[in-house]
Design an enzyme around this catalytic site. Structure first.
Site, short mmCIF file in Angstrom:
data_model
loop_
_atom_site.label_atom_id
_atom_site.label_comp_id
_atom_site.label_asym_id
_atom_site.label_seq_id
_atom_site.Cartn_x
_atom_site.Cartn_y
_atom_site.Cartn_z
N ASP A 211 0.81 -1.22 0.00
CA ASP A 211 0.00 0.00 0.00
C ASP A 211 0.85 1.27 0.00
O ASP A 211 1.86 1.34 0.69
CB ASP A 211 -0.89 -0.03 1.25
CG ASP A 211 -2.06 0.91 1.13
OD1 ASP A 211 -2.31 1.43 0.03
OD2 ASP A 211 -2.73 1.13 2.16
N ASN B 6 -10.72 -2.60 -6.53
CA ASN B 6 -9.74 -1.81 -7.30
C ASN B 6 -10.15 -1.58 -8.75
O ASN B 6 -9.61 -0.70 -9.41
CB ASN B 6 -8.35 -2.46 -7.27
CG ASN B 6 -7.64 -2.32 -5.94
OD1 ASN B 6 -6.78 -3.12 -5.58
ND2 ASN B 6 -8.00 -1.29 -5.17
N ARG C 125 -6.49 0.10 8.70
CA ARG C 125 -7.71 -0.69 8.52
C ARG C 125 -7.38 -1.98 7.76
O ARG C 125 -6.29 -2.12 7.20
CB ARG C 125 -8.80 0.10 7.81
CG ARG C 125 -8.33 0.85 6.62
CD ARG C 125 -9.45 1.59 5.90
NE ARG C 125 -8.87 2.26 4.77
CZ ARG C 125 -8.42 3.51 4.78
NH1 ARG C 125 -8.56 4.25 5.85
NH2 ARG C 125 -7.83 4.03 3.72
N LEU C 126 -8.37 -2.89 7.72
CA LEU C 126 -8.14 -4.19 7.08
C LEU C 126 -8.55 -4.22 5.61
O LEU C 126 -8.16 -5.12 4.87
CB LEU C 126 -8.87 -5.30 7.84
CG LEU C 126 -8.22 -5.70 9.18
CD1 LEU C 126 -9.05 -6.76 9.88
CD2 LEU C 126 -6.79 -6.19 8.98
#
Ligand code: FPP
Length: 255
Positions: free
Chosen positions: A32, A80, A206-207
């Protein structure tokens, strides 16, 4: 030097220091921050993904050397696809290129490649790459690289529920027989143990729909570094923290 090696988390003395670090058997990583890395340099987002893919090559090498058995990376989520067409296209090209360029190194390092996600919904060209990468690497046993591709934790659980519902409908199992192990056995890769450690760089906390079922008892590590800048030292920092955790899996510690 190996202290011992097994499918469970291992403790080993690392090459670059004399400290005793526990190595997770299964490490999961969010790649990320590529977009922000590129923006900071005035580059298109796809340039960040390219450096991110190169960083994945480094990560495979570090993990193989350290004794990680399973490495799962979040490549493309079910969400995505709503990104700009240009970025999605660049990601798909990078994916194809990654296997063309990196497969000899994967072979050399004994890394088996597997995929988790809704692969059937991907374009035929990508499915061909997926099939080839899986088939070509079946014999490799040093480490498994699991690429979460068109992956969503909720979609994975929904698909497991659908499969189980079919089995209940055709009488293969009774509703009362459905338990946690039934669900686990219908996930994408039921033979892969749950991740011991999940690393998310880039400062997000966050997950994001990653391994929702599997990470129930995973240790989490968040870091501000953007994925393209992620270093071996960042990995070791996460492993050092992991080494100090007391994993109780909801139980009390026995003296
Ligand atoms: C998240 O960063 C990253 C992605 C959505 C793509 C990750 C894919 C790769 C690194 C390369 C392709 C995969 C393989 C297996 C070769 P982001 O774009 O959301 O970053 P941002 O939060 O800074 O915008």
């Amino acid at each position: 030097m190996w202290l011992f090696r097994s499918r469970r988390s291992t403790r080993r003395t690392t090459e670059d220091s004399s400290e005793d670090v526990k190595i997770p058997s299964h490490l999961a990583v969010f790649m990320d921050g590529n977009g922000r890395w590129a923006a900071k340099r005035g580059l298109p987002r796809s340039a960040g993904h390219r450096v991110g893919a190169e960083k994945l090559e480094d990560l495979c090498s570090w993990c193989g050397e350290l004794g990680v058995q399973y490495l799962t990376v979040y490549a493309v989520s079910t969400e995505n696809w709503s990104r700009p067409e240009e970025e999605v296209h660049a990601l798909m090209e990078l994916f194809v290129e990654f296997f063309e360029r990196f497969d000899p190194a994967l072979e050399r390092e004994g890394i088996r490649v597997r995929f988790a996600g809704d692969i059937a919904a991907l374009p035929e060209r990508i499915r061909t790459v997926v099939r080839r990468a899986e088939t070509n690497s079946l014999h490799r046993s040093r480490m498994q690289l699991i690429i979460a591709m068109n992956y969503g934790g909720r979609r994975e659980i929904a698909q497991a529920v659908r499969d189980i519902a079919r089995q209940v409908a055709d009488g293969t199992i009774l509703p009362d027989e459905v338990d946690e192990s039934t669900v686990a056995s219908h996930l994408y890769l039921p033979d892969v143990p749950d991740p011991d450690l999940v690393i998310r760089p880039s400062g997000e906390l966050r997950l994001s729909n990653f391994l929702l079922w599997e990470s129930a008892y995973s240790e989490l590590w968040f870091d501000h570094v953007l994925w393209p800048d992620f270093s071996r030292e960042d990995l070791m920092r996460a492993f050092r923290s992991f080494s100090s955790r007391k994993r109780r899996f909801g139980k009390v510690e026995t003296p």
